[in-house]
Every structure is written in structure tokens, then in C-alpha cells.
Design a protein around this motif. Sequence first.
Motif, PDB file in Angstrom:
ATOM      1  N   HIS A 171     -74.648 -70.604  19.853  1.00 31.85           N
ATOM      2  CA  HIS A 171     -74.000 -69.318  20.090  1.00 31.85           C
ATOM      3  C   HIS A 171     -72.563 -69.511  20.572  1.00 31.85           C
ATOM      4  O   HIS A 171     -71.635 -68.845  20.095  1.00 31.85           O
ATOM      5  CB  HIS A 171     -74.799 -68.497  21.101  1.00 31.85           C
ATOM      6  N   GLU A 172     -72.347 -70.429  21.487  1.00 31.32           N
ATOM      7  CA  GLU A 172     -71.006 -70.665  22.026  1.00 31.32           C
ATOM      8  C   GLU A 172     -70.061 -71.171  20.939  1.00 31.32           C
ATOM      9  O   GLU A 172     -68.909 -70.745  20.854  1.00 31.32           O
ATOM     10  CB  GLU A 172     -71.055 -71.658  23.193  1.00 31.32           C
ATOM     11  N   ALA A 173     -70.548 -72.069  20.088  1.00 30.52           N
ATOM     12  CA  ALA A 173     -69.707 -72.606  19.015  1.00 30.52           C
ATOM     13  C   ALA A 173     -69.347 -71.510  18.011  1.00 30.52           C
ATOM     14  O   ALA A 173     -68.199 -71.428  17.550  1.00 30.52           O
ATOM     15  CB  ALA A 173     -70.432 -73.753  18.310  1.00 30.52           C
ATOM     16  N   ILE A 174     -70.307 -70.657  17.699  1.00 31.62           N
ATOM     17  CA  ILE A 174     -70.045 -69.558  16.755  1.00 31.62           C
ATOM     18  C   ILE A 174     -69.069 -68.566  17.364  1.00 31.62           C
ATOM     19  O   ILE A 174     -68.131 -68.117  16.694  1.00 31.62           O
ATOM     20  CB  ILE A 174     -71.363 -68.884  16.340  1.00 31.62           C
ATOM     21  N   ASP A 175     -69.268 -68.217  18.620  1.00 25.46           N
ATOM     22  CA  ASP A 175     -68.335 -67.303  19.295  1.00 25.46           C
ATOM     23  C   ASP A 175     -66.914 -67.848  19.280  1.00 25.46           C
ATOM     24  O   ASP A 175     -65.960 -67.113  19.026  1.00 25.46           O
ATOM     25  CB  ASP A 175     -68.768 -67.048  20.742  1.00 25.46           C
ATOM     26  N   ALA A 176     -66.756 -69.129  19.555  1.00 25.28           N
ATOM     27  CA  ALA A 176     -65.424 -69.749  19.566  1.00 25.28           C
ATOM     28  C   ALA A 176     -64.784 -69.668  18.181  1.00 25.28           C
ATOM     29  O   ALA A 176     -63.597 -69.340  18.053  1.00 25.28           O
ATOM     30  CB  ALA A 176     -65.510 -71.197  20.038  1.00 25.28           C
ATOM     31  N   LEU A 177     -65.556 -69.941  17.144  1.00 25.32           N
ATOM     32  CA  LEU A 177     -65.031 -69.859  15.783  1.00 25.32           C
ATOM     33  C   LEU A 177     -64.622 -68.433  15.441  1.00 25.32           C
ATOM     34  O   LEU A 177     -63.526 -68.197  14.916  1.00 25.32           O
ATOM     35  CB  LEU A 177     -66.074 -70.358  14.774  1.00 25.32           C
ATOM     36  N   LEU A 178     -65.469 -67.455  15.761  1.00 26.80           N
ATOM     37  CA  LEU A 178     -65.145 -66.061  15.438  1.00 26.80           C
ATOM     38  C   LEU A 178     -63.925 -65.575  16.214  1.00 26.80           C
ATOM     39  O   LEU A 178     -63.097 -64.841  15.668  1.00 26.80           O
ATOM     40  CB  LEU A 178     -66.352 -65.154  15.686  1.00 26.80           C
ATOM     41  N   ARG A 179     -63.793 -65.987  17.466  1.00 30.50           N
ATOM     42  CA  ARG A 179     -62.594 -65.626  18.242  1.00 30.50           C
ATOM     43  C   ARG A 179     -61.342 -66.200  17.592  1.00 30.50           C
ATOM     44  O   ARG A 179     -60.315 -65.530  17.482  1.00 30.50           O
ATOM     45  CB  ARG A 179     -62.713 -66.106  19.684  1.00 30.50           C
ATOM     46  N   ALA A 180     -61.408 -67.446  17.161  1.00 29.67           N
ATOM     47  CA  ALA A 180     -60.249 -68.088  16.519  1.00 29.67           C
ATOM     48  C   ALA A 180     -59.884 -67.380  15.216  1.00 29.67           C
ATOM     49  O   ALA A 180     -58.698 -67.138  14.945  1.00 29.67           O
ATOM     50  CB  ALA A 180     -60.541 -69.565  16.262  1.00 29.67           C
ATOM     51  N   LEU A 181     -60.880 -67.027  14.423  1.00 27.91           N
ATOM     52  CA  LEU A 181     -60.608 -66.330  13.162  1.00 27.91           C
ATOM     53  C   LEU A 181     -60.017 -64.949  13.408  1.00 27.91           C
ATOM     54  O   LEU A 181     -59.074 -64.538  12.717  1.00 27.91           O
ATOM     55  CB  LEU A 181     -61.886 -66.223  12.328  1.00 27.91           C
ATOM     56  N   ARG A 182     -60.534 -64.225  14.385  1.00 28.33           N
ATOM     57  CA  ARG A 182     -60.025 -62.881  14.685  1.00 28.33           C
ATOM     58  C   ARG A 182     -58.603 -62.925  15.237  1.00 28.33           C
ATOM     59  O   ARG A 182     -57.801 -62.036  14.960  1.00 28.33           O
ATOM     60  CB  ARG A 182     -60.929 -62.186  15.695  1.00 28.33           C
ATOM     61  N   ALA A 183     -58.297 -63.930  16.041  1.00 27.34           N
ATOM     62  CA  ALA A 183     -56.993 -64.012  16.702  1.00 27.34           C
ATOM     63  C   ALA A 183     -55.892 -64.532  15.776  1.00 27.34           C
ATOM     64  O   ALA A 183     -54.711 -64.315  16.041  1.00 27.34           O
ATOM     65  CB  ALA A 183     -57.089 -64.910  17.939  1.00 27.34           C
ATOM     66  N   ALA A 184     -56.259 -65.179  14.704  1.00 29.21           N
ATOM     67  CA  ALA A 184     -55.276 -65.820  13.836  1.00 29.21           C
ATOM     68  C   ALA A 184     -54.454 -64.808  13.053  1.00 29.21           C
ATOM     69  O   ALA A 184     -54.994 -63.814  12.558  1.00 29.21           O
ATOM     70  CB  ALA A 184     -55.989 -66.752  12.861  1.00 29.21           C
ATOM     71  N   ALA A 185     -53.161 -65.075  12.949  1.00 30.28           N
ATOM     72  CA  ALA A 185     -52.307 -64.250  12.093  1.00 30.28           C
ATOM     73  C   ALA A 185     -52.784 -64.369  10.648  1.00 30.28           C
ATOM     74  O   ALA A 185     -52.776 -63.392   9.902  1.00 30.28           O
ATOM     75  CB  ALA A 185     -50.854 -64.700  12.213  1.00 30.28           C
ATOM     76  N   ASP A 186     -53.208 -65.561  10.254  1.00 37.26           N
ATOM     77  CA  ASP A 186     -53.772 -65.791   8.930  1.00 37.26           C
ATOM     78  C   ASP A 186     -55.037 -66.638   9.110  1.00 37.26           C
ATOM     79  O   ASP A 186     -54.956 -67.834   9.374  1.00 37.26           O
ATOM     80  CB  ASP A 186     -52.776 -66.519   8.040  1.00 37.26           C
ATOM     81  N   PRO A 187     -56.221 -66.022   8.979  1.00 42.81           N
ATOM     82  CA  PRO A 187     -57.473 -66.758   9.163  1.00 42.81           C
ATOM     83  C   PRO A 187     -57.611 -67.971   8.240  1.00 42.81           C
ATOM     84  O   PRO A 187     -58.323 -68.913   8.553  1.00 42.81           O
ATOM     85  CB  PRO A 187     -58.565 -65.723   8.860  1.00 42.81           C
ATOM     86  N   PHE A 188     -56.900 -67.966   7.111  1.00 43.01           N
ATOM     87  CA  PHE A 188     -56.958 -69.115   6.205  1.00 43.01           C
ATOM     88  C   PHE A 188     -56.421 -70.369   6.893  1.00 43.01           C
ATOM     89  O   PHE A 188     -56.905 -71.474   6.634  1.00 43.01           O
ATOM     90  CB  PHE A 188     -56.191 -68.828   4.913  1.00 43.01           C
ATOM     91  N   ASP A 189     -55.442 -70.212   7.790  1.00 42.31           N
ATOM     92  CA  ASP A 189     -54.920 -71.367   8.540  1.00 42.31           C
ATOM     93  C   ASP A 189     -56.011 -71.981   9.420  1.00 42.31           C
ATOM     94  O   ASP A 189     -56.124 -73.202   9.525  1.00 42.31           O
ATOM     95  CB  ASP A 189     -53.721 -70.963   9.402  1.00 42.31           C
ATOM     96  N   VAL A 190     -56.821 -71.135  10.055  1.00 37.59           N
ATOM     97  CA  VAL A 190     -57.939 -71.621  10.869  1.00 37.59           C
ATOM     98  C   VAL A 190     -58.929 -72.358   9.967  1.00 37.59           C
ATOM     99  O   VAL A 190     -59.438 -73.433  10.326  1.00 37.59           O
ATOM    100  CB  VAL A 190     -58.639 -70.458  11.614  1.00 37.59           C
ATOM    101  N   PHE A 191     -59.195 -71.811   8.796  1.00 38.75           N
ATOM    102  CA  PHE A 191     -60.099 -72.429   7.837  1.00 38.75           C
ATOM    103  C   PHE A 191     -59.584 -73.809   7.428  1.00 38.75           C
ATOM    104  O   PHE A 191     -60.342 -74.792   7.403  1.00 38.75           O
ATOM    105  CB  PHE A 191     -60.236 -71.507   6.624  1.00 38.75           C
ATOM    106  N   LEU A 192     -58.289 -73.926   7.142  1.00 43.25           N
ATOM    107  CA  LEU A 192     -57.708 -75.217   6.765  1.00 43.25           C
ATOM    108  C   LEU A 192     -57.802 -76.227   7.901  1.00 43.25           C
ATOM    109  O   LEU A 192     -58.111 -77.404   7.674  1.00 43.25           O
ATOM    110  CB  LEU A 192     -56.250 -75.045   6.326  1.00 43.25           C
ATOM    111  N   GLU A 193     -57.538 -75.785   9.126  1.00 36.64           N
ATOM    112  CA  GLU A 193     -57.669 -76.677  10.285  1.00 36.64           C
ATOM    113  C   GLU A 193     -59.112 -77.144  10.438  1.00 36.64           C
ATOM    114  O   GLU A 193     -59.362 -78.315  10.732  1.00 36.64           O
ATOM    115  CB  GLU A 193     -57.215 -75.966  11.559  1.00 36.64           C
ATOM    116  N   LEU A 194     -60.045 -76.242  10.254  1.00 35.14           N
ATOM    117  CA  LEU A 194     -61.461 -76.584  10.356  1.00 35.14           C
ATOM    118  C   LEU A 194     -61.846 -77.583   9.270  1.00 35.14           C
ATOM    119  O   LEU A 194     -62.573 -78.554   9.527  1.00 35.14           O
ATOM    120  CB  LEU A 194     -62.313 -75.318  10.254  1.00 35.14           C
ATOM    121  N   MET A 195     -61.331 -77.390   8.059  1.00 32.02           N
ATOM    122  CA  MET A 195     -61.595 -78.332   6.973  1.00 32.02           C
ATOM    123  C   MET A 195     -61.088 -79.731   7.341  1.00 32.02           C
ATOM    124  O   MET A 195     -61.793 -80.721   7.146  1.00 32.02           O
ATOM    125  CB  MET A 195     -60.934 -77.862   5.675  1.00 32.02           C
ATOM    126  N   ALA A 196     -59.883 -79.792   7.869  1.00 29.16           N
ATOM    127  CA  ALA A 196     -59.302 -81.089   8.240  1.00 29.16           C
ATOM    128  C   ALA A 196     -60.100 -81.766   9.348  1.00 29.16           C
ATOM    129  O   ALA A 196     -60.284 -82.980   9.339  1.00 29.16           O
ATOM    130  CB  ALA A 196     -57.850 -80.907   8.660  1.00 29.16           C
TER     131      ALA A 196
END
Length: 170
Positions: free
Chosen positions: A86-111
Motif C-alpha cells: 500500500h505504501e509503495a502504491i501510494d508513493a507512486l500515485l502521489r508522484a504521478l499526480r504531482a508531476a507536470a508530465d506523468p510520462f517523465d515519472v514513467f521514464l524515471e521508473l523504467m530507468a
Amino acid sequence: MARLVRRFVSDFHDELVLGSVCSEGYASPQASRLSMAAHELVENAITHAAEGEASFSIEIGPDPEDPARRYRVEMKTRNRAVPGDHEAIDALLRALRAAADPFDVFLELMASTVKRTDGSGLGLARVWVEAQMDLACLVDGEQLEITARASIVRDSEDTERDPSRGQAPS
């Protein structure tokens, strides 16, 4: 199981929701996004379920805000959660919501997950970015529930984000 759910969602969407069938072996763009999301959600629910218990549901119906032009899709998975999920999912969703472009978060996660050997860790981010679905996470006792929602224009190939989120597809 996840592959069967993916195929069911794709066929159900195109044949019953849109009332049309694409060429054999192909799906509409909406069905492709929704079936990918269903696959990722089911795969995550099964993979991360304590004691192997997991469920999946999908609802498709008129969008209450514009029933003539749009429909709403809601997918839910429930599983007995592994501690810490739950904590890991919450952290991911917060990062995606806060991002100016969620695709950047996705690319960082991929890396950051490229060398993982136990799955990609990209499932929920794919649902958010590629399927353009809003995600929510809820803990109910020992159960973890993930909900993915989208509002889709009936006569368009583009899935649009929920206006309350303030983001639109690119």
C-alpha cells in the motif's frame, strides 16, 4: 489468467460497447488501452496477493456528466495485500499526480527498474500513462483495492482524462 482477461476486455469493448469488430486479430485503440490496463491490474493483483487470493471486476456504463457522448470504465482488483504494498502504491500515485508530465515519472521508473529480475514494476504506471486511467488505492482490513477509471468519448479514438484531474492526453 491475465491474458484471458485482456482478450475478454478487448472483445467485450469492441463488440458490445462500440458495436463493431475490427479486422481479425486487431482491436480498437480504446479496447487496446483498456485491455492492457486490465492485464496489468490482474497480473499485479495475482503476483502481489498474499496466499494467492485476488479478484477483478469491470463496469462500463454511460458517463453521468455526458451520457450521450461518453462512457465510463471502472476496473477494480482486490487482493490480500503483502505488507508494504500500500505504501509503495501510494508513493507512486502521489508522484504521478504531482508531476507536470506523468510520462517523465514513467521514464524515471523504467530507468530505475531496468535490471529487475522479478517483474518490471511498471504495471500501475503503464495504466496511468499509457491507458490514461485515473488510479486509486484503498486498504480495507487486509484487502488492497486498486481502482482504475476513465471517461471515454464514444466517437473518438482518444481516451480523455477525468477533467477533475486537470490533465489531458498528449
